[in-house]
Design a protein around this motif. Structure first.
Motif, mmCIF file in Angstrom:
data_model
loop_
_atom_site.group_PDB
_atom_site.id
_atom_site.type_symbol
_atom_site.label_atom_id
_atom_site.label_comp_id
_atom_site.label_asym_id
_atom_site.label_seq_id
_atom_site.Cartn_x
_atom_site.Cartn_y
_atom_site.Cartn_z
ATOM 1 N N VAL A 139 0.684 -1.105 -0.483
ATOM 2 C CA VAL A 139 -0.255 -0.248 -0.265
ATOM 3 C C VAL A 139 1.201 1.254 0.137
ATOM 4 O O VAL A 139 0.580 1.859 -0.889
ATOM 5 C CB VAL A 139 -0.996 -0.004 1.437
ATOM 6 C CG1 VAL A 139 -1.982 1.103 0.716
ATOM 7 C CG2 VAL A 139 -1.890 -1.449 1.062
ATOM 8 N N LEU A 140 1.684 1.408 0.595
ATOM 9 C CA LEU A 140 2.741 2.323 1.022
ATOM 10 C C LEU A 140 4.656 1.545 0.590
ATOM 11 O O LEU A 140 4.661 0.818 2.125
ATOM 12 C CB LEU A 140 3.108 3.624 2.336
ATOM 13 C CG LEU A 140 1.120 3.246 2.576
ATOM 14 C CD1 LEU A 140 1.023 4.083 4.189
ATOM 15 C CD2 LEU A 140 1.159 4.932 1.294
ATOM 16 N N ASP A 141 4.770 2.367 -0.185
ATOM 17 C CA ASP A 141 6.181 1.679 0.277
ATOM 18 C C ASP A 141 7.694 2.252 0.620
ATOM 19 O O ASP A 141 8.464 1.646 0.385
ATOM 20 C CB ASP A 141 6.520 0.945 -1.510
ATOM 21 C CG ASP A 141 7.081 2.601 -2.384
ATOM 22 O OD1 ASP A 141 6.885 3.119 -2.138
ATOM 23 O OD2 ASP A 141 6.398 2.262 -3.732
ATOM 24 N N THR A 156 -6.748 8.525 2.527
ATOM 25 C CA THR A 156 -6.200 8.903 3.120
ATOM 26 C C THR A 156 -5.600 7.700 4.996
ATOM 27 O O THR A 156 -7.057 7.216 4.620
ATOM 28 C CB THR A 156 -6.762 10.263 4.109
ATOM 29 O OG1 THR A 156 -6.872 10.972 3.259
ATOM 30 C CG2 THR A 156 -5.640 11.023 4.469
ATOM 31 N N LEU A 157 -4.904 7.817 4.805
ATOM 32 C CA LEU A 157 -4.480 6.645 5.910
ATOM 33 C C LEU A 157 -3.234 7.827 7.225
ATOM 34 O O LEU A 157 -2.609 8.687 6.579
ATOM 35 C CB LEU A 157 -2.887 5.744 5.252
ATOM 36 C CG LEU A 157 -3.848 4.820 4.928
ATOM 37 C CD1 LEU A 157 -2.439 3.719 3.739
ATOM 38 C CD2 LEU A 157 -4.257 3.468 5.702
ATOM 39 N N VAL A 158 -3.733 7.639 8.033
ATOM 40 C CA VAL A 158 -3.064 7.652 9.125
ATOM 41 C C VAL A 158 -2.067 6.762 10.437
ATOM 42 O O VAL A 158 -2.795 6.170 10.257
ATOM 43 C CB VAL A 158 -4.131 8.687 9.950
ATOM 44 C CG1 VAL A 158 -3.391 9.128 11.763
ATOM 45 C CG2 VAL A 158 -5.472 9.468 9.786
ATOM 46 N N ASP A 172 -0.889 9.430 1.433
ATOM 47 C CA ASP A 172 -2.421 9.302 0.690
ATOM 48 C C ASP A 172 -1.540 7.772 -0.274
ATOM 49 O O ASP A 172 -0.613 8.012 -1.071
ATOM 50 C CB ASP A 172 -1.715 10.324 -0.276
ATOM 51 C CG ASP A 172 -2.863 10.483 -1.094
ATOM 52 O OD1 ASP A 172 -3.914 9.346 -1.139
ATOM 53 O OD2 ASP A 172 -2.919 10.996 -2.019
ATOM 54 N N ALA A 173 -2.535 7.004 0.232
ATOM 55 C CA ALA A 173 -2.043 5.933 -0.766
ATOM 56 C C ALA A 173 -2.363 5.916 -1.685
ATOM 57 O O ALA A 173 -2.397 4.762 -2.607
ATOM 58 C CB ALA A 173 -3.836 4.373 -0.178
ATOM 59 N N ALA A 174 -3.297 6.449 -2.732
ATOM 60 C CA ALA A 174 -3.032 7.211 -4.341
ATOM 61 C C ALA A 174 -1.734 7.384 -4.539
ATOM 62 O O ALA A 174 -1.657 7.525 -5.617
ATOM 63 C CB ALA A 174 -4.297 8.359 -4.587
ATOM 64 N N SER A 175 -0.773 8.178 -3.552
ATOM 65 C CA SER A 175 0.781 7.989 -3.908
ATOM 66 C C SER A 175 1.474 7.544 -3.205
ATOM 67 O O SER A 175 2.012 7.555 -2.187
ATOM 68 C CB SER A 175 0.778 9.964 -3.845
ATOM 69 O OG SER A 175 0.080 10.534 -4.595
#
Length: 298
Positions: A139-141, A156-158, A172-175
């Motif tokens: 998800v986030l690398d 949006t992730l916290v 931001d999971a979109a980035s």
């Protein structure tokens, strides 16, 4: 299990050999309203639904509330994700991987779940799976080491990111390759989306004032102080009625913002065979409560 996992266990989910075993209990939950508009939890008798040696923890209800995901550490010290179906009263193993997965959380679209994964080199990053435990993907690398997380909206992730001190970060999971933005430092582990709001609650530690439950608006990045944390409390959950529930020892406590800053006891569960409550989860429609506790010795 590989020795490098020690960092994750020490800071987030201690190894089974180092802490008492935990079980997950399920109780019915009802919120009633008084004539003045204030609300009160009513908690039914808790039923042990895992009831085995070892670590069963980190429950999180799926949309609809008919099942919840949770983390199991087996005899091999491997952490995997299981699903418990409330009606069937049965658990199903979802992940069987060389890595360890923790903190299962439904994805915003309901089609899968995200986890904190301890990779082969001990890197802790956020991954996702389909609901059946298939198709693992990052998800986030770039953000690591992640300890806990919450989805504030569709992308949006916290994040609770480990460090000295631990930091609260927004990503931001979109980035997926983008950096996290540090919003607060020296925070607690409990990250919970506030129902009906684009916000997440967290515990802000303060050496002078003590810990407070705060609310982060992910759109404006504004932090609001809500209520002082009661002694012994660590994890907090919200209901749609606007109530917050936590635990101290074997007692469940509630906070209703309409009543001011006082925490009220709503249930004492020592008589039900629980010795220490460590974590809570409320079903989406508010009718069930999952309770993680150390069972009393037989």
């Amino acid at each position: 299990m590989r020795a490098p996992l020690l960092l994750f266990f020490v800071l987030t989910a201690p190894a089974a050999a180092q802490v008492p075993a935990t079980d997950i209990y399920v109780a019915t939950l009802k919120v009633t309203k008084a004539p003045d508009g204030t609300a009160q939890w009513q908690v039914g008798p808790p039923v042990n639904v895992t009831h085995r040696p070892g670590y069963d923890n980190q429950p999180c209800f799926l949309p609809g509330g008919r099942a919840f995901l949770y983390t199991v550490i087996g005899a091999d010290a491997q952490a995997d994700i299981y699903r418990y179906d409330v009606a069937a009263r049965a658990s199903t193993r979802l992940t069987t991987t060389p890595e360890s997965e923790y903190s299962p959380t439904p994805l915003p679209d309901g089609r899968g779940f995200s986890v904190v994964r301890v990779e082969a080199d001990s890197t802790q990053r956020l991954w996702a799976f389909d609901l059946d435990g298939s198709r693992p993907r990052l998800v986030l690398d770039s953000i690591k080491p992640v300890g806990y997380h919450a989805w504030a909206d569709a992308h949006t992730l916290v994040l609770f990111v480990l460090g000295s001190p631990a930091t609260l970060q927004i990503a931001d999971a979109a980035s997926p390759s983008g950096p996290g933005e540090v919003i607060a430092r020296d925070i607690g582990r409990s990250l919970q989306r506030v129902p009906g709001h684009a916000s997440v609650s967290f515990v802000q530690r303060d050496s002078a004032a003590g810990p407070w439950l705060d609310e982060l608006d992910v759109r404006t990045h504004r932090i609001s102080q809500l209520v002082k944390v009661p002694a012994g409390a660590d994890f907090f959950v919200w209901a749609r009625a606007g109530l917050v529930l936590t635990a101290s020892g074997t007692k469940l406590l509630q906070w209703d913002p309409r009543r001011g800053t006082e925490w009220e006891e709503v249930a004492a569960l020592a008589a039900a065979g629980l010795t220490t409550i460590t974590r809570l989860a409320v079903s989406p429609n508010g009718d069930r409560l999952a309770i993680v506790a150390v069972p009393a010795p037989r």
